[in-house]
Each structure stands twice: as C-alpha cells, then as structure tokens.
Design an enzyme around this catalytic site. Structure first.
Site, mmCIF file in Angstrom:
data_model
loop_
_atom_site.group_PDB
_atom_site.id
_atom_site.type_symbol
_atom_site.label_atom_id
_atom_site.label_comp_id
_atom_site.label_asym_id
_atom_site.label_seq_id
_atom_site.Cartn_x
_atom_site.Cartn_y
_atom_site.Cartn_z
ATOM 1 C CE1 TYR A 53 -2.855 -3.223 0.467
ATOM 2 C CE2 TYR A 53 -3.497 -2.450 2.625
ATOM 3 C CZ TYR A 53 -3.588 -3.382 1.619
ATOM 4 O OH TYR A 53 -4.410 -4.467 1.767
ATOM 5 C CG HIS A 109 -0.632 -8.891 0.380
ATOM 6 N ND1 HIS A 109 -0.261 -7.567 0.470
ATOM 7 C CD2 HIS A 109 -1.962 -8.873 0.112
ATOM 8 C CE1 HIS A 109 -1.321 -6.804 0.261
ATOM 9 N NE2 HIS A 109 -2.361 -7.576 0.038
HETATM 10 P P1 NAD Z 1 -14.634 -2.291 1.080
HETATM 11 O O1 NAD Z 1 -15.669 -3.332 0.922
HETATM 12 O O2 NAD Z 1 -14.215 -1.872 2.431
HETATM 13 O O3 NAD Z 1 -15.148 -1.076 0.207
HETATM 14 C C1 NAD Z 1 -14.633 0.216 0.334
HETATM 15 C C2 NAD Z 1 -15.592 1.151 -0.401
HETATM 16 O O4 NAD Z 1 -16.885 1.038 0.166
HETATM 17 C C3 NAD Z 1 -15.170 2.593 -0.216
HETATM 18 O O5 NAD Z 1 -14.326 2.983 -1.253
HETATM 19 C C4 NAD Z 1 -16.489 3.327 -0.255
HETATM 20 O O6 NAD Z 1 -16.786 3.617 -1.594
HETATM 21 C C5 NAD Z 1 -17.490 2.299 0.224
HETATM 22 N N1 NAD Z 1 -17.962 2.540 1.612
HETATM 23 C C6 NAD Z 1 -17.246 2.531 2.770
HETATM 24 N N2 NAD Z 1 -18.047 2.781 3.822
HETATM 25 C C7 NAD Z 1 -19.297 2.976 3.311
HETATM 26 C C8 NAD Z 1 -20.560 3.256 3.884
HETATM 27 N N3 NAD Z 1 -20.719 3.413 5.206
HETATM 28 N N4 NAD Z 1 -21.618 3.390 3.038
HETATM 29 C C9 NAD Z 1 -21.496 3.236 1.719
HETATM 30 N N5 NAD Z 1 -20.330 2.942 1.117
HETATM 31 C C10 NAD Z 1 -19.238 2.807 1.905
HETATM 32 O O7 NAD Z 1 -13.390 -2.796 0.194
HETATM 33 P P2 NAD Z 1 -11.813 -2.672 0.269
HETATM 34 O O8 NAD Z 1 -11.369 -1.288 0.441
HETATM 35 O O9 NAD Z 1 -11.307 -3.427 -0.893
HETATM 36 O O10 NAD Z 1 -11.463 -3.542 1.557
HETATM 37 C C11 NAD Z 1 -11.239 -2.990 2.840
HETATM 38 C C12 NAD Z 1 -9.834 -3.216 3.302
HETATM 39 O O11 NAD Z 1 -9.466 -4.597 3.111
HETATM 40 C C13 NAD Z 1 -8.752 -2.474 2.502
HETATM 41 O O12 NAD Z 1 -8.628 -1.127 2.832
HETATM 42 C C14 NAD Z 1 -7.523 -3.283 2.870
HETATM 43 O O13 NAD Z 1 -7.059 -2.922 4.154
HETATM 44 C C15 NAD Z 1 -8.082 -4.694 2.851
HETATM 45 N N6 NAD Z 1 -7.841 -5.395 1.568
HETATM 46 C C16 NAD Z 1 -7.023 -6.461 1.561
HETATM 47 C C17 NAD Z 1 -6.759 -7.154 0.390
HETATM 48 C C18 NAD Z 1 -5.857 -8.335 0.421
HETATM 49 O O14 NAD Z 1 -5.488 -8.864 -0.642
HETATM 50 N N7 NAD Z 1 -5.463 -8.801 1.573
HETATM 51 C C19 NAD Z 1 -7.337 -6.754 -0.817
HETATM 52 C C20 NAD Z 1 -8.173 -5.632 -0.810
HETATM 53 C C21 NAD Z 1 -8.440 -4.984 0.397
#
Ligand code: NAD
Length: 278
Positions: A53, A109
């Site tokens: 990140y 990861h």
């Molecule tokens: P997420 O499902 O958390 O979606 C994030 C999106 O949801 C935001 O951009 C926003 O548009 C929306 N959102 C957030 N809060 C909201 C609300 N209250 N109402 C309406 N919409 C809302 O998806 P993500 O960001 O992919 O996943 C969360 C976390 O998981 C990441 O920040 C990261 O830390 C982790 N992650 C890990 C991997 C991995 O390979 N290990 C991959 C992707 C993400």
C-alpha cells in the site's frame, strides 16, 4: 476521544484483535496520516496496512503523533509477493517504515502457488513470531490447499486468513475449514467494495430500515455476527462514524438467512490460485 467499545476476537496466538478496524488500501500516502488520525480520534484502534500500500510510513507517523500507548493500537501489515524469499529483511523494512519494534499481526499477502515460495516465507514468519516482533502471524488470500500445506509442513496454523468475503461471495467451504482450524477470518472488501448493486437491494434495505440502520451497517453487522474481523475502507469521517455504529443491534436468524441468499459467487479481486503479481 475514548476508545469505541469494539469487541475483541481472540487469536490462537493468545492475543486478541479488535473486530473492527480501518483499512488503508488505495489510501494515498498524502491522505493516510489524516485518515488514521481521524480514525484514532473517533476511537478506532486497529489499522490494516501492507507493504504494497506504500503508506506504512504514514501509518507509523499517525501512530507516533497519536500519543496512544503502543499496546492500545493493533497494527497489521503484510509481506509483498516479491519478498517471499527475503521475508526477514522485508519485515524489518516494514517495521522501520512503521517506526515500530513489533506489529500485532504479520501476514503473507498472497499464496502465489506458481512460485512455490510461500512455505519458506511461512517458516520466516514463524521465526519472526518466536522473536516477539510479530505478536501473531497469518496469511491472506489462502485457499484450503494453501493453508493445508503450511499446516502439514510446519504444524503452525495461521492465526488469521484475510480473504475477499462479502454477501455476494461468502466462501463457505473455506470458512468451514478456517473455523475447524481456529483460523479467524478477516473479510476484505466487506462492503463488496461499494461496487455492486448490493446496497440497492430491496431485501437489504428492508432489513436495514427495520433496525434504523443503513444497508452498509447491516452488511457490516452480518460480518460481525459471524465472528469475522472487518476493516472497511473510507476516507470520510462520517462514514468512519457510521461504520463503527454497528454494535447496538442484532440481526435475527431470518435476516441472516436473507444474507445467505445473496451468495452469487461474485468476486471483485483476483483468483488466489492463479494471481501472479510480482
Ligand atoms: P470495502 O468493501 O471496504 O469497500 C470500500 C468502499 O466502500 C469505499 O471505497 C467506499 O466507496 C465504500 N464505503 C465505505 N463505507 C461505506 C458506507 N458506510 N456506506 C457506503 N459505502 C461505503 O473494500 P476494500 O477497500 O477493498 O477492503 C477494505 C480493506 O481490506 C482495505 O482497505 C484493505 O485494508 C483490505 N484489503 C485487503 C486485500 C488483500 O489482498 N489482503 C485486498 C483488498 C483490500
């Protein structure tokens, strides 16, 4: 502001992880100090980052500025794919960027099975855990066969598996394996990345309204009731508040059954069996 009252989930390491945190994937370094500091102000105490990140330094800066006791903050970071053969050095580089001498959770990861390097990386993580510099170790995006290999070869079971999991992609077989082996599931993309029509589904809206909550809160509550750890991503203060306001209501068994019916096998991330990003 005092810590929110967020339940802790016990880990097999003997430590415990706050069930709700904030994830900083795709948060620009320039925004990261603000987002993490705001989250701390609101009472969040759990941050999920990764070497990939490129914002570990800013997470570290926010922790340093917060004045919080180190033991009151839960920090996860992850080993990137190209570093699986040099995990010990890559881990130290993450610690240096974070300005910490230990993390609470360190994850591999991706399994990258086509390279056959994850087992060696796991042995390095075991050493890191034994040195006390990671209080718990685990993996991310591991399927059953990838988990089984680590367990068979080392006897050390990952404390967590961080996987894509949301109502449209519920990973039931993998979830059962994890439950049977006391592996806590961290659901990434818990809100399906806000990219689907999930929040517009009438059945979900009805459930949310019945509890005076938003569809996003109902989805997050569904995760929490299944014992999963979540860290929805948002840059917005009002959404950080909204996403934490999920511990004062309970979905019924009938409502959970509606969530079960949303399963569609829809994933937004890559297939861990074939994902090969160096
Ligand atoms: P997420 O499902 O958390 O979606 C994030 C999106 O949801 C935001 O951009 C926003 O548009 C929306 N959102 C957030 N809060 C909201 C609300 N209250 N109402 C309406 N919409 C809302 O998806 P993500 O960001 O992919 O996943 C969360 C976390 O998981 C990441 O920040 C990261 O830390 C982790 N992650 C890990 C991997 C991995 O390979 N290990 C991959 C992707 C993400």
């Amino acid at each position: 502001m005092p810590a929110l009252s967020i339940p802790n989930v016990p880990l097999s390491s003997g430590t415990a992880i706050p069930q709700l945190g904030v994830g900083v994937y795709l948060v620009e370094p320039a925004d990261t100090v603000d987002v993490v500091s705001t989250a701390f102000d609101l009472g969040y105490r759990h941050i999920d980052t990764a070497a990939l990140y490129r914002n570990e330094a800013e997470v570290g800066q926010a922790i340093a500025q917060s004045g919080l006791d180190r033991d009151d903050v839960f920090v996860t970071t992850k080993l990137w794919n190209t570093d699986q053969t040099r995990a010990a050095d890559a881990f130290q580089e993450s610690l240096d960027r974070l300005q910490l001498d230990r993390v609470d959770l360190y994850l591999i990861h991706w399994p990258q099975p086509m390279h056959g390097e994850a087992l060696g990386a796991w042995r390095s993580l075991i050493d890191i855990a034994e040195s006390g510099r990671a209080s718990a170790i685990g993996v991310s995006n591991f399927e059953v066969e990838h988990l089984q290999q680590l367990i068979d070869e080392t006897g050390v079971v990952p404390a967590v598996n961080q996987i894509e999991l949301h109502p449209l992609h519920q990973r039931r077989e993998l979830a059962e394996f994890c439950a049977a082996h006391n592996i806590v599931i961290e659901a990434w993309a818990p809100l399906a990345q806000g990219k689907s029509d999930l929040f517009e589904r009438p059945e979900l809206i009805e459930i949310a309204q019945a509890h005076g909550k938003s569809p996003a809160q109902a989805v997050l509550r569904w995760h929490v009731q299944q014992g999963r750890v979540i860290f929805p991503k948002t840059l917005r203060r009002e959404r950080l508040i909204e996403n934490a306001d999920i511990f004062d209501f309970e979905l019924s068994a009938d409502e959970i059954a509606v969530f079960d019916s949303f399963e569609a096998g829809t994933n937004f991330g890559p297939d861990p069996r074939t994902f090969d990003r160096r």
